[in-house]
Structures are given as C-alpha cells and as structure tokens.
Design a protein around this motif. Structure first.
Motif, PDB file in Angstrom:
ATOM      1  N   PHE A 150       1.987   7.492   0.426  1.00  0.00           N
ATOM      2  CA  PHE A 150       1.906   6.265  -0.349  1.00  0.00           C
ATOM      3  C   PHE A 150       1.314   6.585  -1.711  1.00  0.00           C
ATOM      4  O   PHE A 150       0.480   7.470  -1.851  1.00  0.00           O
ATOM      5  N   ARG A 151       1.719   5.807  -2.721  1.00  0.00           N
ATOM      6  CA  ARG A 151       1.182   5.966  -4.057  1.00  0.00           C
ATOM      7  C   ARG A 151      -0.228   5.400  -4.136  1.00  0.00           C
ATOM      8  O   ARG A 151      -0.560   4.431  -3.457  1.00  0.00           O
ATOM      9  N   ASP A 152      -1.048   6.002  -4.979  1.00  0.00           N
ATOM     10  CA  ASP A 152      -2.422   5.561  -5.164  1.00  0.00           C
ATOM     11  C   ASP A 152      -2.425   4.217  -5.906  1.00  0.00           C
ATOM     12  O   ASP A 152      -1.948   4.132  -7.038  1.00  0.00           O
ATOM     13  N   PRO A 153      -2.959   3.148  -5.278  1.00  0.00           N
ATOM     14  CA  PRO A 153      -2.966   1.843  -5.938  1.00  0.00           C
ATOM     15  C   PRO A 153      -3.712   1.854  -7.266  1.00  0.00           C
ATOM     16  O   PRO A 153      -3.401   1.069  -8.172  1.00  0.00           O
ATOM     17  N   ALA A 154      -4.706   2.759  -7.393  1.00  0.00           N
ATOM     18  CA  ALA A 154      -5.489   2.822  -8.625  1.00  0.00           C
ATOM     19  C   ALA A 154      -4.655   3.298  -9.798  1.00  0.00           C
ATOM     20  O   ALA A 154      -5.030   3.106 -10.955  1.00  0.00           O
ATOM     21  N   ARG A 155      -3.511   3.948  -9.514  1.00  0.00           N
ATOM     22  CA  ARG A 155      -2.635   4.442 -10.576  1.00  0.00           C
ATOM     23  C   ARG A 155      -1.323   3.656 -10.656  1.00  0.00           C
ATOM     24  O   ARG A 155      -0.415   4.038 -11.393  1.00  0.00           O
ATOM     25  N   GLU A 156      -1.246   2.574  -9.891  1.00  0.00           N
ATOM     26  CA  GLU A 156      -0.031   1.767  -9.869  1.00  0.00           C
ATOM     27  C   GLU A 156      -0.029   0.775 -11.042  1.00  0.00           C
ATOM     28  O   GLU A 156      -0.963  -0.008 -11.202  1.00  0.00           O
ATOM     29  N   LEU A 157       1.008   0.801 -11.853  1.00  0.00           N
ATOM     30  CA  LEU A 157       1.139  -0.122 -12.981  1.00  0.00           C
ATOM     31  C   LEU A 157       2.002  -1.307 -12.530  1.00  0.00           C
ATOM     32  O   LEU A 157       3.205  -1.148 -12.292  1.00  0.00           O
ATOM     33  N   ASN A 158       1.380  -2.481 -12.401  1.00  0.00           N
ATOM     34  CA  ASN A 158       2.152  -3.631 -11.945  1.00  0.00           C
ATOM     35  C   ASN A 158       2.875  -4.304 -13.107  1.00  0.00           C
ATOM     36  O   ASN A 158       2.672  -3.962 -14.267  1.00  0.00           O
ATOM     37  N   ARG A 159       3.684  -5.277 -12.791  1.00  0.00           N
ATOM     38  CA  ARG A 159       4.529  -5.908 -13.795  1.00  0.00           C
ATOM     39  C   ARG A 159       3.712  -6.643 -14.861  1.00  0.00           C
ATOM     40  O   ARG A 159       4.015  -6.553 -16.052  1.00  0.00           O
ATOM     41  N   SER A 160       2.681  -7.346 -14.437  1.00  0.00           N
ATOM     42  CA  SER A 160       1.884  -8.103 -15.410  1.00  0.00           C
ATOM     43  C   SER A 160       1.180  -7.170 -16.393  1.00  0.00           C
ATOM     44  O   SER A 160       1.073  -7.484 -17.587  1.00  0.00           O
ATOM     45  N   GLU A 161       0.720  -6.020 -15.904  1.00  0.00           N
ATOM     46  CA  GLU A 161       0.066  -5.050 -16.794  1.00  0.00           C
ATOM     47  C   GLU A 161       1.072  -4.446 -17.776  1.00  0.00           C
ATOM     48  O   GLU A 161       0.757  -4.247 -18.958  1.00  0.00           O
ATOM     49  N   VAL A 269      -5.873  -2.683 -19.849  1.00  0.00           N
ATOM     50  CA  VAL A 269      -5.222  -1.970 -18.741  1.00  0.00           C
ATOM     51  C   VAL A 269      -5.858  -0.587 -18.623  1.00  0.00           C
ATOM     52  O   VAL A 269      -6.124   0.071 -19.636  1.00  0.00           O
ATOM     53  N   SER A 270      -6.109  -0.156 -17.387  1.00  0.00           N
ATOM     54  CA  SER A 270      -6.720   1.150 -17.168  1.00  0.00           C
ATOM     55  C   SER A 270      -5.841   2.264 -17.732  1.00  0.00           C
ATOM     56  O   SER A 270      -4.630   2.304 -17.486  1.00  0.00           O
ATOM     57  N   ALA A 271      -6.471   3.164 -18.480  1.00  0.00           N
ATOM     58  CA  ALA A 271      -5.721   4.271 -19.089  1.00  0.00           C
ATOM     59  C   ALA A 271      -5.121   5.194 -18.036  1.00  0.00           C
ATOM     60  O   ALA A 271      -4.127   5.872 -18.292  1.00  0.00           O
ATOM     61  N   ALA A 272      -5.723   5.213 -16.834  1.00  0.00           N
ATOM     62  CA  ALA A 272      -5.215   6.069 -15.759  1.00  0.00           C
ATOM     63  C   ALA A 272      -3.842   5.615 -15.286  1.00  0.00           C
ATOM     64  O   ALA A 272      -3.104   6.387 -14.658  1.00  0.00           O
ATOM     65  N   LYS A 273      -3.466   4.368 -15.578  1.00  0.00           N
ATOM     66  CA  LYS A 273      -2.168   3.846 -15.144  1.00  0.00           C
ATOM     67  C   LYS A 273      -1.072   4.009 -16.183  1.00  0.00           C
ATOM     68  O   LYS A 273       0.102   3.819 -15.874  1.00  0.00           O
ATOM     69  N   VAL A 274      -1.479   4.319 -17.416  1.00  0.00           N
ATOM     70  CA  VAL A 274      -0.515   4.269 -18.527  1.00  0.00           C
ATOM     71  C   VAL A 274      -0.081   5.669 -18.916  1.00  0.00           C
ATOM     72  O   VAL A 274      -0.819   6.410 -19.566  1.00  0.00           O
ATOM     73  N   PHE A 275       1.110   6.039 -18.495  1.00  0.00           N
ATOM     74  CA  PHE A 275       1.743   7.291 -18.891  1.00  0.00           C
ATOM     75  C   PHE A 275       3.244   7.122 -18.664  1.00  0.00           C
ATOM     76  O   PHE A 275       3.672   6.295 -17.845  1.00  0.00           O
ATOM     77  N   PRO A 276       4.076   7.868 -19.403  1.00  0.00           N
ATOM     78  CA  PRO A 276       5.526   7.644 -19.363  1.00  0.00           C
ATOM     79  C   PRO A 276       6.138   7.656 -17.970  1.00  0.00           C
ATOM     80  O   PRO A 276       7.001   6.833 -17.656  1.00  0.00           O
ATOM     81  N   HIS A 277       5.690   8.588 -17.126  1.00  0.00           N
ATOM     82  CA  HIS A 277       6.318   8.695 -15.806  1.00  0.00           C
ATOM     83  C   HIS A 277       6.076   7.446 -14.967  1.00  0.00           C
ATOM     84  O   HIS A 277       6.909   7.069 -14.140  1.00  0.00           O
ATOM     85  N   ASN A 278       4.948   6.775 -15.186  1.00  0.00           N
ATOM     86  CA  ASN A 278       4.653   5.555 -14.438  1.00  0.00           C
ATOM     87  C   ASN A 278       5.615   4.433 -14.824  1.00  0.00           C
ATOM     88  O   ASN A 278       5.949   3.581 -14.001  1.00  0.00           O
ATOM     89  N   LEU A 279       6.045   4.426 -16.086  1.00  0.00           N
ATOM     90  CA  LEU A 279       7.028   3.436 -16.510  1.00  0.00           C
ATOM     91  C   LEU A 279       8.376   3.686 -15.831  1.00  0.00           C
ATOM     92  O   LEU A 279       9.110   2.741 -15.521  1.00  0.00           O
ATOM     93  N   ARG A 280       8.710   4.958 -15.598  1.00  0.00           N
ATOM     94  CA  ARG A 280       9.946   5.275 -14.883  1.00  0.00           C
ATOM     95  C   ARG A 280       9.871   4.763 -13.446  1.00  0.00           C
ATOM     96  O   ARG A 280      10.878   4.311 -12.878  1.00  0.00           O
ATOM     97  N   HIS A 281       8.679   4.826 -12.837  1.00  0.00           N
ATOM     98  CA  HIS A 281       8.510   4.272 -11.492  1.00  0.00           C
ATOM     99  C   HIS A 281       8.733   2.758 -11.499  1.00  0.00           C
ATOM    100  O   HIS A 281       9.285   2.198 -10.543  1.00  0.00           O
ATOM    101  N   ARG A 282       8.313   2.112 -12.576  1.00  0.00           N
ATOM    102  CA  ARG A 282       8.559   0.675 -12.683  1.00  0.00           C
ATOM    103  C   ARG A 282      10.052   0.387 -12.705  1.00  0.00           C
ATOM    104  O   ARG A 282      10.538  -0.569 -12.113  1.00  0.00           O
ATOM    105  N   ALA A 283      10.800   1.236 -13.413  1.00  0.00           N
ATOM    106  CA  ALA A 283      12.257   1.067 -13.467  1.00  0.00           C
ATOM    107  C   ALA A 283      12.865   1.223 -12.073  1.00  0.00           C
ATOM    108  O   ALA A 283      13.755   0.458 -11.673  1.00  0.00           O
TER     109      ALA A 283
END
Length: 288
Positions: A150-161, A269-283
């Motif tokens: 499972f992905r770490d919730p602390a690094r999960e970028l949700n839609r509202s963020e 928004v926590s800086a730990a969540k913001v990186f390009p690859h996390n946006l790809r996970h959102r996609a």
C-alpha cells in the motif's frame, strides 16, 4: 732437488680450482637473485600502473555519457548517472577502484542515510560504468527492498490538495507551473517527456513520444488543449515545445521540482507530497 717452477704453478692452480668454481657458482647465484628481484620490481611497477589506470577519471565519465547517449537514454537519466558517478569518483579521491572500495561506497551511502531506492539508483549508475569499462568484477549488489503493498498515506496527494496547488499557482501569477501540473495530472506524462507537449501536438490532441527506443502516443483532453493553446498564444509561441524558460530552453527536472516545491507553503500542502511522479499517480487514479 727443488721442483721445477712449472710444476709448482700447476699444483697451486689445481689447489685453487675448487675456490674458483665456488666463487663462480656464488656469482651465478647472485646474478640470478638480482634478476628475480629486478623482474619482481618490473611486475610491481606494472601492477601499480594498472591500478592507476583503474581510477575513475573525468575522461572515462565523459565517455560513459556518450555511451549512454548512443543507448538512447533520456537526458535526465544521463545527467543523473553522470552526477552519481562523479560523486563516487570524488569520494574515491583519485584512488584506484577495488571490489572493497566499491562495496565501501554502498556502506557510505547507507551511513549517510540515503533512501534505499536512492542508493540502488546510484549503484545502478556505478554498475553501468563498470560494465561499460569491462570492470564487471567490481559491480556491487543492490539492496533488497521489500515491495510495499500500500502507498504511504503521508505521501498521498489527494484531489483537493492538487486543486489547491493549481489555484495557488494561478493566484501567484505562476501560470507555467500551474498549467504544467495540470498537464502531468491529465495526461500522466513523465517530466522527461514534457518537451513533447508542443504547439503542434496541442492542436492535434495527441503527443507522440519517442524515448528509450520506444514510441507511444499521449492523448491530450480537449479542455487541456484549449488551455495549452491559449497559453502558447499569450507567450508568443507558434511552434515547438510549450513549456520553456524565458530564453526558450527546455525546463529541467530540477527546475520543475523546485517550482512545485515553491508552491507548498503558500498552498498549505506538505512538501513531502509534492513531486512530479505523485502527479502521475493522480492521473492513474483519475483514469481508474
């Protein structure tokens, strides 16, 4: 009656013969010993020369970069590999590479508390250099990493963020990074593929990506098409890549990363969540 002089000389010569033979044998042994010492010295000199040749030099690193380019590695991958190899060479301080020193590099990275995935990526760069140079016996084993279920919730970028980041970028008049985040999230494109988002591809609604010898097409949603073309008109771009610097140069991975991080504090928004690859996970999650 005294003995003739010739007979006396002959007798003395016969008596001294064993001494001469022994001295000759001793001299031969000394010459052979000296020859062995000289040969050992030459061997040691050659060994030292080979050891000096096994030190990683800047010329080797540059040649390795050209090899990676011929292998059609992405510019971002080449830059990272060369950066990691130079870090190893700096740590070596010109000393010859040995299996022990290569393992010592891995221990150094562990003690420096690098993330395991980061260590493995740095070892991949170093092992690639060793493979290119034919020093395969210096290659280092990777760390064994247990796969996360499972992905770490602390690094999960949700839609509202994500939406808050885009809104903050617009409010701060940083339209480029805001639109770039929308593009990554809408298309799932990699940072290394951003240069394929061109005025031409925005008009066609699809981008053709050629990377690592593979060709794939990325669909651009119609709403994103309109935003990209409008941004291109405002920045005066009629062709070529849409996301560029003011001087028309390609954006680097580091620039994109830094601009995204610069929005975190303003957006809350926590800086730990913001990186390009996390946006790809959102996609990926949006597509699912």
């Amino acid at each position: 009656m005294p003995a003739p002089a010739a007979k006396i000389i002959h007798t003395e010569a016969v008596g001294l013969a064993p001494c001469y033979n022994e001295a000759e044998r001793g001299l031969s042994r000394a010459i052979r010993s000296l020859g062995r010492a000289f040969a050992a010295l030459i061997t040691q000199k050659r060994r030292l020369r080979r050891m000096r040749e096994r030190a990683v030099t800047e010329a080797m690193i540059q040649a390795y970069g050209r090899y990676l380019d011929r292998e059609e590695r992405s510019p971002g991958t080449i830059a990272k590999y060369l950066r990691d190899v130079r870090a190893f060479a700096s740590w070596q301080q010109g000393a010859p590479v040995t299996p022990e020193s290569a393992k010592g590099w891995k221990e150094h990275l562990l003690q420096a508390q690098y993330a395991p995935t980061t260590i493995n990526s740095m070892l991949a760069a170093l092992n690639g250099l060793f493979r290119y140079l034919g020093w395969n016996h210096y290659r280092v084993r990777f760390l064994k990493i247990q796969r996360r279920m499972f992905r770490d919730p602390a690094r999960e970028l949700n839609r509202s963020e994500y939406l808050q980041l885009v809104k903050t970028a617009k409010a701060a008049h940083r339209e480029r990074i805001g639109l770039l985040m929308e593009t990554i999230c809408s298309t799932g494109i990699r940072v290394s593929e951003v240069r394929y988002i061109t005025v031409e591809s925005a008009r066609q609604g699809r981008a053709r990506v050629l990377l690592k010898g593979k060709v794939r097409e990325i669909l651009i949603p119609s709403r994103l098409q309109d935003k990209l073309l409008a941004y291109a008109r405002r920045t005066g771009r009629t062709e070529g890549p849409i996301f560029c610097t003011c001087r028309g140069r390609q954006l680097t991975r580091q620039q994109i990363w830094a601009e995204m991080k610069g929005l975190c504090s303003r957006a809350g928004v926590s800086a730990a969540k913001v990186f390009p690859h996390n946006l790809r996970h959102r996609a990926t999650r949006s597509a699912a």
